[in-house]
Enzyme design. Structure first.
Site, PDB file in Angstrom:
ATOM      1  N   CYS A  83       0.825  -1.220   0.000  1.00 34.82           N
ATOM      2  CA  CYS A  83       0.000   0.000   0.000  1.00 34.82           C
ATOM      3  C   CYS A  83       0.858   1.268   0.000  1.00 34.82           C
ATOM      4  O   CYS A  83       0.352   2.354  -0.276  1.00 34.82           O
ATOM      5  CB  CYS A  83      -0.915  -0.006   1.220  1.00 34.82           C
ATOM      6  SG  CYS A  83      -1.907  -1.493   1.289  1.00 34.82           S
ATOM      7  N   HIS A 140      -3.528   6.685   2.947  1.00 35.91           N
ATOM      8  CA  HIS A 140      -3.947   5.380   2.453  1.00 35.91           C
ATOM      9  C   HIS A 140      -5.320   5.040   3.032  1.00 35.91           C
ATOM     10  O   HIS A 140      -5.569   5.221   4.220  1.00 35.91           O
ATOM     11  CB  HIS A 140      -2.911   4.334   2.854  1.00 35.91           C
ATOM     12  CG  HIS A 140      -3.347   2.946   2.528  1.00 35.91           C
ATOM     13  ND1 HIS A 140      -3.817   2.606   1.283  1.00 35.91           N
ATOM     14  CD2 HIS A 140      -3.421   1.817   3.281  1.00 35.91           C
ATOM     15  CE1 HIS A 140      -4.144   1.331   1.280  1.00 35.91           C
ATOM     16  NE2 HIS A 140      -3.915   0.832   2.482  1.00 35.91           N
ATOM     17  N   ASN A 172     -10.289  -0.532  -0.196  1.00 36.83           N
ATOM     18  CA  ASN A 172      -8.836  -0.379  -0.042  1.00 36.83           C
ATOM     19  C   ASN A 172      -8.188  -0.793  -1.362  1.00 36.83           C
ATOM     20  O   ASN A 172      -8.201  -1.968  -1.709  1.00 36.83           O
ATOM     21  CB  ASN A 172      -8.381  -1.264   1.126  1.00 36.83           C
ATOM     22  CG  ASN A 172      -6.874  -1.242   1.337  1.00 36.83           C
ATOM     23  OD1 ASN A 172      -6.115  -0.800   0.480  1.00 36.83           O
ATOM     24  ND2 ASN A 172      -6.452  -1.746   2.484  1.00 36.83           N
TER      25      ASN A 172
HETATM   26  N1  ACO Z   1     -18.748 -10.165   7.320  1.00 43.70           N
HETATM   27  C1  ACO Z   1     -19.327 -10.563   8.470  1.00 43.70           C
HETATM   28  N2  ACO Z   1     -18.626 -11.008   9.497  1.00 43.70           N
HETATM   29  C2  ACO Z   1     -17.290 -11.064   9.383  1.00 43.70           C
HETATM   30  C3  ACO Z   1     -16.635 -10.677   8.215  1.00 43.70           C
HETATM   31  C4  ACO Z   1     -17.416 -10.219   7.166  1.00 43.70           C
HETATM   32  N3  ACO Z   1     -16.882  -9.807   5.998  1.00 43.70           N
HETATM   33  N4  ACO Z   1     -15.311 -10.834   8.404  1.00 43.70           N
HETATM   34  C5  ACO Z   1     -15.146 -11.316   9.642  1.00 43.70           C
HETATM   35  N5  ACO Z   1     -16.348 -11.446  10.245  1.00 43.70           N
HETATM   36  C6  ACO Z   1     -16.638 -11.927  11.572  1.00 43.70           C
HETATM   37  C7  ACO Z   1     -15.534 -12.758  12.155  1.00 43.70           C
HETATM   38  O1  ACO Z   1     -15.640 -14.093  11.718  1.00 43.70           O
HETATM   39  C8  ACO Z   1     -15.781 -12.589  13.620  1.00 43.70           C
HETATM   40  O2  ACO Z   1     -16.812 -13.462  13.984  1.00 43.70           O
HETATM   41  P1  ACO Z   1     -16.754 -14.237  15.405  1.00 43.70           P
HETATM   42  O3  ACO Z   1     -16.739 -13.156  16.427  1.00 43.70           O
HETATM   43  O4  ACO Z   1     -18.009 -15.044  15.367  1.00 43.70           O
HETATM   44  O5  ACO Z   1     -15.505 -15.022  15.362  1.00 43.70           O
HETATM   45  C9  ACO Z   1     -16.311 -11.184  13.748  1.00 43.70           C
HETATM   46  O6  ACO Z   1     -16.757 -10.817  12.439  1.00 43.70           O
HETATM   47  C10 ACO Z   1     -15.288 -10.187  14.221  1.00 43.70           C
HETATM   48  O7  ACO Z   1     -14.102 -10.395  13.453  1.00 43.70           O
HETATM   49  P2  ACO Z   1     -12.821  -9.540  13.704  1.00 43.70           P
HETATM   50  O8  ACO Z   1     -11.758  -9.982  12.772  1.00 43.70           O
HETATM   51  O9  ACO Z   1     -12.535  -9.501  15.172  1.00 43.70           O
HETATM   52  O10 ACO Z   1     -13.349  -8.104  13.253  1.00 43.70           O
HETATM   53  P3  ACO Z   1     -12.686  -6.742  13.544  1.00 43.70           P
HETATM   54  O11 ACO Z   1     -13.557  -5.927  14.409  1.00 43.70           O
HETATM   55  O12 ACO Z   1     -11.267  -6.914  13.975  1.00 43.70           O
HETATM   56  O13 ACO Z   1     -12.675  -6.075  12.125  1.00 43.70           O
HETATM   57  C11 ACO Z   1     -11.305  -5.808  10.185  1.00 43.70           C
HETATM   58  C12 ACO Z   1     -12.076  -6.767  11.027  1.00 43.70           C
HETATM   59  C13 ACO Z   1     -12.230  -4.733   9.648  1.00 43.70           C
HETATM   60  C14 ACO Z   1     -10.672  -6.560   9.042  1.00 43.70           C
HETATM   61  C15 ACO Z   1     -10.218  -5.134  11.058  1.00 43.70           C
HETATM   62  O14 ACO Z   1      -9.454  -6.113  11.715  1.00 43.70           O
HETATM   63  C16 ACO Z   1      -9.319  -4.271  10.279  1.00 43.70           C
HETATM   64  O15 ACO Z   1      -9.704  -3.225   9.786  1.00 43.70           O
HETATM   65  N6  ACO Z   1      -8.048  -4.685  10.172  1.00 43.70           N
HETATM   66  C17 ACO Z   1      -7.092  -3.987   9.358  1.00 43.70           C
HETATM   67  C18 ACO Z   1      -7.317  -4.458   7.989  1.00 43.70           C
HETATM   68  C19 ACO Z   1      -6.615  -3.631   7.031  1.00 43.70           C
HETATM   69  O16 ACO Z   1      -6.683  -2.421   7.075  1.00 43.70           O
HETATM   70  N7  ACO Z   1      -5.938  -4.313   6.143  1.00 43.70           N
HETATM   71  C20 ACO Z   1      -5.234  -3.755   5.156  1.00 43.70           C
HETATM   72  C21 ACO Z   1      -4.205  -2.797   5.706  1.00 43.70           C
HETATM   73  S1  ACO Z   1      -2.742  -2.940   5.042  1.00 43.70           S
HETATM   74  C22 ACO Z   1      -3.101  -2.579   3.553  1.00 43.70           C
HETATM   75  O17 ACO Z   1      -3.846  -1.684   3.285  1.00 43.70           O
HETATM   76  C23 ACO Z   1      -2.494  -3.418   2.553  1.00 43.70           C
END
Ligand code: ACO
Length: 353
Positions: free
Chosen positions: A139, A280, A310
């Site tokens: 990114c 970003h 993203n």
């Molecule tokens: N739809 C519905 N539910 C989902 C989804 C989805 N797409 N994805 C995961 N869940 C569920 C999980 O299975 C979990 O369920 P459980 O509690 O029954 O186990 C629940 O939602 C919570 O999952 P978490 O992973 O804890 O969700 P979180 O609140 O951490 O949010 C997210 C997830 C949005 C991906 C967050 O971790 C995040 O933003 N991380 C950074 C990601 C990022 O920015 N990546 C790229 C950056 S680097 C780059 O840009 C290359």
């Protein structure tokens, strides 16, 4: 027998040792910009038809409402998007393609490792003979590119440099992995940077960072031996992006504001003195948190993740082009570019544009 006097070495021979050339530093202006996105829009509701997710979950956690997706059957690929974005930037800059000296492409989704996608892109727009290379910083690709291009132009090595940021993440997404596949979109953006006698313009300060010890929090394995020791080779898919969302979130939530603060400190600038923050687009929650922490008005911390998701290397240049299209980022404005991503990498570039 008298010994012959030792021959002067390459280090001491006065014929060879010359004073380093005097360098008059130049300014750097952003002369033009362009973007290209695929025609297909994929909404959260579209994704909810093929996986267990919902518009509500995605919007609440990320701010994303829709993203673009390439259709390779329509010829939509990384090199095609980059060529279109660069052609638009060349037009926007009002220059001829032959004036470009160097093309830097920040992407982790180039078609092949040889040739570099940048070479094909340069050829397709008519930047014949320009140097061209791909830069892999996930990114951060475009912001790394801005750092490099600025310094090459400032010292007079290159006059006109095209910096492109592009990723076709849909090519490396596993649509069985809902936690990752809902986050990303495809896009390319490009900027034409040119030397100017006005030395106040260009990068005020910027830096590129990496910590490879965090590589396995965001990676695309190609072969079994690419997998980290704790990944099960029987179940871990190759050729797709794997992400430890929580670790990446922790990394970004700390690094992102720290990097802004560090860049402001180095430049001796207060947060409100920056006219535009072009960051970003990985998560609207993170952008909002940084905006609140620094007291940045909403019309200075820009967000387009709701429309594009993203886009990895494409997110910063697409946003830059959108703002320029709205008449923002005028000459003299102070603009902060910030990105973080796989590698792990993070980078900033504070520009007087
Ligand atoms: N739809 C519905 N539910 C989902 C989804 C989805 N797409 N994805 C995961 N869940 C569920 C999980 O299975 C979990 O369920 P459980 O509690 O029954 O186990 C629940 O939602 C919570 O999952 P978490 O992973 O804890 O969700 P979180 O609140 O951490 O949010 C997210 C997830 C949005 C991906 C967050 O971790 C995040 O933003 N991380 C950074 C990601 C990022 O920015 N990546 C790229 C950056 S680097 C780059 O840009 C290359």
């Amino acid at each position: 027998m008298t010994q012959a006097a030792p021959k002067p070495s390459i280090r001491t021979n006065p014929q060879v040792v010359k004073a380093p050339p005097q360098v008059n530093l130049l300014g750097v202006e952003i002369l033009g910009s362009g973007e290209a996105v695929p025609t297909t829009i994929v909404t959260n509701d579209d994704l909810a038809k093929i996986m267990d997710t919902s518009d509500e979950w995605i919007v609440q956690r990320t701010g994303i409402r829709q993203r673009r997706k390439c259709d390779p059957a329509k010829g939509e690929t990384t090199s095609q998007l980059c060529s279109e974005a660069l052609a638009n930037a060349i037009k926007n800059a009002g220059i001829k393609a032959e004036e470009i000296d160097l093309v830097i492409l920040g992407s982790v989704t180039g078609e092949m490792t040889c040739p570099a996608t940048a070479c094909r892109v340069a050829a397709s727009v008519g930047a014949v003979g320009a140097g061209a290379f791909d830069l892999m910083a996930a990114c951060c690709g475009f912001v790394y590119g801005l750092n490099i291009a600025n310094d090459l132009i400032r010292v007079g090595s290159y006059k006109t440099v095209a910096v492109i940021g592009c990723d076709v993440m849909s090519r490396v997404l596993d649509y069985d992995d809902r936690a990752v596949s809902v986050l990303f979109g495809d896009a390319a953006g490009a900027a034409i940077l040119r030397a100017t006698e006005d030395t106040t313009r260009g990068m005020v300060c910027g830096k590129m960072f990496a910590d490879g010890s965090g590589w396995k929090d965001l990676y695309i394995p190609q072969r079994k031996w690419d997998l980290p020791p704790d990944a099960d080779p029987a179940t871990t898919k190759l050729g797709v992006l794997h992400m430890n969302g929580r670790e990446i979130y922790k990394f970004a939530v700390k690094r992102f504001p720290d990097l802004i603060q560090q860049t402001l400190d180095r430049a001796g600038v207060q947060p409100h003195e920056v006219d535009h923050y072009i960051c970003h687009q990985s998560n609207a929650r993170m952008l909002d948190a940084a905006r609140e922490r620094f007291g940045i008005p909403a019309d200075r911390m820009h967000i387009n993740i709701d429309r594009y998701g993203n886009c990895s290397g494409g997110s910063v240049p697409v946003l830059l082009h959108e703002l320029r299209g709205m008449g923002k980022c005028q000459p003299g404005d102070l603009v902060m570019f910030v990105a973080f991503g796989g590698g792990l990498t993070w980078s900033s570039a504070l520009w007087r544009v």
